[in-house]
Design a protein around this motif. Structure first.
Motif, PDB file in Angstrom:
ATOM      1  N   ALA A  31       0.828  -1.209   0.000  1.00  0.00           N
ATOM      2  CA  ALA A  31       0.000   0.000   0.000  1.00  0.00           C
ATOM      3  C   ALA A  31       0.862   1.258   0.000  1.00  0.00           C
ATOM      4  N   VAL A  32       1.965   1.229   0.767  1.00  0.00           N
ATOM      5  CA  VAL A  32       2.873   2.385   0.806  1.00  0.00           C
ATOM      6  C   VAL A  32       3.513   2.602  -0.559  1.00  0.00           C
ATOM      7  N   LEU A  33       4.045   1.523  -1.156  1.00  0.00           N
ATOM      8  CA  LEU A  33       4.687   1.638  -2.468  1.00  0.00           C
ATOM      9  C   LEU A  33       3.681   2.071  -3.529  1.00  0.00           C
ATOM     10  N   GLY A  34       2.433   1.625  -3.391  1.00  0.00           N
ATOM     11  CA  GLY A  34       1.414   1.983  -4.364  1.00  0.00           C
ATOM     12  C   GLY A  34       1.087   3.463  -4.378  1.00  0.00           C
ATOM     13  N   GLY A  35       1.465   4.164  -3.305  1.00  0.00           N
ATOM     14  CA  GLY A  35       1.215   5.592  -3.263  1.00  0.00           C
ATOM     15  C   GLY A  35       2.196   6.417  -4.080  1.00  0.00           C
ATOM     16  N   TYR A  36       3.292   5.777  -4.502  1.00  0.00           N
ATOM     17  CA  TYR A  36       4.278   6.475  -5.335  1.00  0.00           C
ATOM     18  C   TYR A  36       3.668   6.731  -6.711  1.00  0.00           C
ATOM     19  N   GLU A  37       3.812   7.963  -7.201  1.00  0.00           N
ATOM     20  CA  GLU A  37       3.106   8.346  -8.427  1.00  0.00           C
ATOM     21  C   GLU A  37       3.529   7.546  -9.650  1.00  0.00           C
ATOM     22  N   LYS A  38       4.758   6.995  -9.645  1.00  0.00           N
ATOM     23  CA  LYS A  38       5.224   6.226 -10.797  1.00  0.00           C
ATOM     24  C   LYS A  38       5.151   4.715 -10.555  1.00  0.00           C
ATOM     25  N   ALA A  39       4.498   4.325  -9.459  1.00  0.00           N
ATOM     26  CA  ALA A  39       4.403   2.897  -9.139  1.00  0.00           C
ATOM     27  C   ALA A  39       3.565   2.163 -10.170  1.00  0.00           C
ATOM     28  N   LYS A  40       3.964   0.930 -10.469  1.00  0.00           N
ATOM     29  CA  LYS A  40       3.223   0.082 -11.396  1.00  0.00           C
ATOM     30  C   LYS A  40       3.019  -1.294 -10.764  1.00  0.00           C
ATOM     31  N   ALA A  41       1.833  -1.841 -10.974  1.00  0.00           N
ATOM     32  CA  ALA A  41       1.501  -3.133 -10.367  1.00  0.00           C
ATOM     33  C   ALA A  41       2.421  -4.242 -10.858  1.00  0.00           C
ATOM     34  N   ASP A  42       2.813  -4.188 -12.160  1.00  0.00           N
ATOM     35  CA  ASP A  42       3.628  -5.271 -12.702  1.00  0.00           C
ATOM     36  C   ASP A  42       5.057  -5.253 -12.169  1.00  0.00           C
ATOM     37  N   ARG A  43       5.485  -4.157 -11.521  1.00  0.00           N
ATOM     38  CA  ARG A  43       6.798  -4.131 -10.893  1.00  0.00           C
ATOM     39  C   ARG A  43       6.703  -4.565  -9.427  1.00  0.00           C
ATOM     40  N   ILE A  44       5.609  -4.201  -8.781  1.00  0.00           N
ATOM     41  CA  ILE A  44       5.450  -4.565  -7.367  1.00  0.00           C
ATOM     42  C   ILE A  44       5.134  -6.048  -7.218  1.00  0.00           C
ATOM     43  N   ALA A  45       4.333  -6.616  -8.152  1.00  0.00           N
ATOM     44  CA  ALA A  45       3.847  -7.992  -8.019  1.00  0.00           C
ATOM     45  C   ALA A  45       4.969  -9.010  -7.833  1.00  0.00           C
ATOM     46  N   PRO A  46       6.012  -9.067  -8.718  1.00  0.00           N
ATOM     47  CA  PRO A  46       7.048 -10.083  -8.512  1.00  0.00           C
ATOM     48  C   PRO A  46       7.839  -9.873  -7.233  1.00  0.00           C
ATOM     49  N   ALA A  47       8.014  -8.619  -6.822  1.00  0.00           N
ATOM     50  CA  ALA A  47       8.740  -8.367  -5.578  1.00  0.00           C
ATOM     51  C   ALA A  47       7.959  -8.868  -4.371  1.00  0.00           C
ATOM     52  N   ALA A  48       6.630  -8.818  -4.475  1.00  0.00           N
ATOM     53  CA  ALA A  48       5.784  -9.267  -3.366  1.00  0.00           C
ATOM     54  C   ALA A  48       5.453 -10.751  -3.439  1.00  0.00           C
ATOM     55  N   GLY A  49       5.731 -11.374  -4.587  1.00  0.00           N
ATOM     56  CA  GLY A  49       5.362 -12.778  -4.744  1.00  0.00           C
ATOM     57  C   GLY A  49       3.883 -12.965  -4.979  1.00  0.00           C
ATOM     58  N   LEU A  50       3.229 -11.950  -5.520  1.00  0.00           N
ATOM     59  CA  LEU A  50       1.803 -12.007  -5.795  1.00  0.00           C
ATOM     60  C   LEU A  50       1.553 -11.792  -7.277  1.00  0.00           C
ATOM     61  N   SER A  51       0.314 -12.019  -7.696  1.00  0.00           N
ATOM     62  CA  SER A  51      -0.062 -11.715  -9.071  1.00  0.00           C
ATOM     63  C   SER A  51      -0.385 -10.230  -9.193  1.00  0.00           C
ATOM     64  N   VAL A  52      -0.403  -9.725 -10.419  1.00  0.00           N
ATOM     65  CA  VAL A  52      -0.764  -8.326 -10.649  1.00  0.00           C
ATOM     66  C   VAL A  52      -2.180  -8.054 -10.136  1.00  0.00           C
ATOM     67  N   ALA A  53      -3.078  -9.014 -10.346  1.00  0.00           N
ATOM     68  CA  ALA A  53      -4.462  -8.843  -9.881  1.00  0.00           C
ATOM     69  C   ALA A  53      -4.517  -8.690  -8.361  1.00  0.00           C
ATOM     70  N   ASP A  54      -3.679  -9.464  -7.639  1.00  0.00           N
ATOM     71  CA  ASP A  54      -3.648  -9.356  -6.182  1.00  0.00           C
ATOM     72  C   ASP A  54      -3.182  -7.970  -5.743  1.00  0.00           C
ATOM     73  N   VAL A  55      -2.163  -7.442  -6.430  1.00  0.00           N
ATOM     74  CA  VAL A  55      -1.647  -6.114  -6.084  1.00  0.00           C
ATOM     75  C   VAL A  55      -2.703  -5.047  -6.362  1.00  0.00           C
ATOM     76  N   VAL A  56      -3.379  -5.156  -7.500  1.00  0.00           N
ATOM     77  CA  VAL A  56      -4.428  -4.188  -7.830  1.00  0.00           C
ATOM     78  C   VAL A  56      -5.571  -4.257  -6.825  1.00  0.00           C
ATOM     79  N   ALA A  57      -5.865  -5.459  -6.321  1.00  0.00           N
ATOM     80  CA  ALA A  57      -6.918  -5.587  -5.309  1.00  0.00           C
ATOM     81  C   ALA A  57      -6.550  -4.830  -4.037  1.00  0.00           C
TER      82      ALA A  57
END
Length: 735
Positions: free
Chosen positions: A39-65
């Protein structure tokens, strides 16, 4: 292994259990920390779900949720979403619209609290066209079901809301446009009709495999059953009773568990017992008549085995399908079945006790279908389309089972009380939906008048809704939401949380007019039925039979006959309870076995559920059958009404006044658990009890400080202790 080794093994197993619980707590904390970081990283204006997802071990859909702003955003100038009754624009697809409930505009439901608070002198609007959904029988003090005065309807909400937490399964929705509208019909040529034949009675025998005692009619013998295998039981029983006995009820001993320690799962042990070698001439049953089933039913505790020898057919099943024999001997169990049949015969002259209470219940119900020419449903109650049946199967849960653990309850409980609703489902068969359902989309609901909206929310109905818990809410959850796992549900209660789900009209109604604070409910789609009484006569007869047997159990001069009458009354309860469940019609499941070495004969799509050195046991799902008595809309309505009454309902006090009872009338943070019709609480309310269906019975009590249960096993242990303590207390008071 000896007794000492077994005890030591149990001690080691408890240690592993505690280690696993601790690791699960640590894992849950790590997952919570991960979600916060996302949630913190998602607040960054240039954040993208497809970059956060592999770092978190989740799918893009999970990050968007977790961070909806990282998903595709709807343009500010986008046109309104097409209503469910219109075709989507060319650039949209029906599939997209059907699976994006968070992006669909909902119509806000009206405030129903005036119903509970409006003075009696206020002039209500005209009576609704339909009765309440899953309504209870009318309470005598108000002479009927008055409606609240008209209330303003807020404009439909437009802002999309966030999705639920990661791990929740997605419930199906109705397709938009004509594809979804096509669901709202009935299955051609399929309807529930009054039968023109009488069921054939089957001779029964009652066997305790622990003691070897067999009872058939007035004959009691003791058999040598050897190790209790199927072959030994069939040989011993049919050396004593005639081949015309087609049903053997096991009253004690549970022979299917005899080798349970050899298998990793109890189901495997049961499957191995059912498929063990048979005496010469016997085979697993492969075919039956119109009212009988073939093949085994593999169930962990109540299996059904079916075999044949030439034209001779027999089945072995547990009497636990009907009631817990509570240590009763086979003769007493047989007396219970005799009393059950005699009492039911007062209400149905052609009653036949079939193998299971669910079969018996539905057969008795068909004999209450109107037969008089010209009667509204004389041609039968139509069966819903397969799509609607499938939707109800996926979105209408049964009883509420929930354990609330610290910090939702104190870590140390001051006491624990069990309150259980007597014969609860019998209270919720007064009105049910009949005929083909009408579709009510968000657009349709918003266009209704205030009176029409109120009527719809009191009618037999099933709603696709978006729900927001009020800020500051400090009590139990009110509406079911999908949890991870097949058919699992939980009840969100965090203030400000929004989720999308399906719920019956009774629960939606309760959420809008609960005694604490109304929840925000937005209608996305829904099914609305005409109100009828298809279950009323059936349930009334069963309640009368139950009441007569309860009276006999309390007054008979012979202790054994009192026990038999009590067991028979429990049998009536099972007929209604499982009869209602039988209307739900699950997809067909076929179980079979194939010899080892012939694995190629296992049907395509079958799931292997067990194996041993000689055979492989498999199971195959076959979809819905053309069952003329499939009415999941009735089961769903009863279940929804029962869950709502677990939270808030009315009861009569001894002086004739009305008392409000249920979990919402207990202090916040005092509810420890729900188990179908029971509430476990740290309070000790003085709720009225008259022994009538729906009344809350004090069933267990532990008047001392306790560690809050954190597992189902912990709760069941406290349940047993509480019931034993209360029984001792009541016996002491009676001396």
């Amino acid at each position: 292994m000896n007794s000492k080794d077994f005890t030591a093994g149990l001690r080691d197993l408890r240690g592993l259990r505690d280690d696993i619980k601790e690791l699960r707590r640590e894992l849950a904390q790590l997952e919570a920390d991960r979600d916060k970081q996302i949630a913190v990283l998602g607040g960054y204006e240039k954040a993208k779900a497809d970059r956060i997802a592999p770092a978190a071990g989740l799918s893009v859909a999970d990050v968007v949720a977790l961070v909806p702003s990282l998903g595709p955003q709807k343009p500010a100038t986008a046109p309104p979403t097409a209503s469910a009754g219109e075709a989507p624009a060319d650039h949209e697809t029906a599939a997209h619209s059907a699976v994006q409930p968070s992006a669909v505009e909902g119509a806000a439901a009206p405030d129903l609290r005036h119903r509970a608070t409006e003075p009696a002198a206020a002039a209500p609007p005209a009576a609704p066209d339909v009765e309440r959904s899953g309504a209870e029988e009318p309470v005598d003090d108000d002479g009927g079901q008055e409606q609240p005065p008209a209330v303003p309807v807020p404009a439909p909400a437009a802002a999309p809301v966030s999705a639920g937490p990661v791990g929740e399964r997605t419930l199906p929705s109705i397709p938009v446009g004509e594809a979804g509208d096509a669901w709202f019909g009935v299955t051609p040529g399929l309807a529930s009709k009054r039968p023109t034949f009488t069921q054939q009675a089957r001779q029964m025998a009652f066997l305790d495999t622990g003691t070897g005692v067999l009872v058939h009619r007035d004959q009691t013998v003791r058999l040598d059953l050897g190790t209790g295998s199927v072959g030994e039981i069939l040989t011993a029983v049919y050396a004593t009773v005639p081949a015309s006995v087609e049903r053997i009820y096991i009253t004690g001993g549970d022979p299917w568990h005899r080798d349970a320690e050899r298998y990793p799962f109890l189901r495997d042990a049961v499957a191995a017992w059912l498929n063990a070698p048979l005496p010469e001439g016997w085979t697993v049953e492969s075919t039956r008549g119109r009212d009988r089933l073939a093949g085994h039913l593999v169930h962990e505790r109540r299996p059904v085995g079916r075999w044949q020898r030439g034209d001779q057919h027999t089945e072995i099943r547990s009497v636990g399908e009907w009631f817990d024999p509570a240590g009763a001997d086979p003769a007493t169990v047989r007396d219970a079945f005799v009393l059950l049949w005699q009492e039911l015969r007062r209400h149905w002259s052609d009653v036949v006790l079939m193998g299971a209470p669910s079969q018996t219940g539905r057969d008795l119900w068909t004999r209450t279908i109107p037969a008089k020419p010209g009667s509204r449903w004389a041609e039968g109650y139509p069966v819903m389309s397969e799509e609607v049946r499938g939707l109800l199967h996926a979105t209408a849960g049964q009883g509420r089972t929930e354990l609330l653990t610290p910090p939702h309850v104190p870590a140390t409980l001051p006491q624990l009380t069990e309150l259980d609703r007597t014969f609860a489902y019998a209270k919720h068969t007064w009105a049910s939906g009949v005929g083909a359902p009408r579709r009510v989309t968000a657009h349709t609901f918003a266009a209704m008048t205030e009176k029409e909206q109120v009527n719809a929310l009191y009618a037999p109905s099933h709603w696709h809704i978006r729900v927001t818990v009020p800020d500051g809410w400090d009590h139990v959850g009110l509406l079911p939401a999908p949890a991870a796992g097949d058919k699992a549900w939980h009840y969100p209660a965090e203030g400000g949380r929004t989720f999308t789900t399906w719920a019956g009209g009774a629960e939606v109604n309760l959420a809008l007019r609960n005694p604490i604070a109304p929840w925000k409910v937005e209608i996305l789609d829904g099914l609305l039925w005409e109100s009828g009484t298809p279950l009323r006569e059936w349930s009334t007869r069963l309640k009368d039979a139950w009441s007569a047997l309860q009276t006999l159990a309390a007054t008979h001069g012979d202790e054994r006959q009192r026990l038999a009458a009590h067991l028979a009354s429990r049998g009536v309860r099972s007929i209604l309870l499982y009869g209602i469940g039988g209307f739900a019609q699950r997809p067909r499941i076929t179980t079979g076995s194939t010899p080892v070495g012939r694995e190629h004969e296992v049907p395509a799509g079958a799931q292997i559920i067990g194996s041993d050195a000689t055979s492989i046991t498999w199971q195959r799902h076959g979809g819905f059958s053309r069952d003329p008595n499939a009415h999941p809309e009735w089961a769903a309505g009863v279940w929804s009404a029962a869950r709502a009454a677990l939270l808030s309902t009315r009861a009569k006090t001894p002086d004739g006044a009305t008392a409000h009872v249920g979990a919402l009338h207990l202090p916040a943070r005092s509810v420890v658990a729900f188990r179908t019709d029971a509430i476990y609480t740290t309070a000790r309310p003085d709720w009225p009890y008259h022994g009538q269906p729906g009344d809350y019975l004090l069933k267990g009590h532990l008047p001392m400080e306790l560690t809050a249960p954190t597992t189902e096993d912990d709760l069941l242990t406290l349940q047993s202790l509480g019931r034993a303590h209360l029984a001792d207390q009541q016996q002491g008071a009676g001396r």
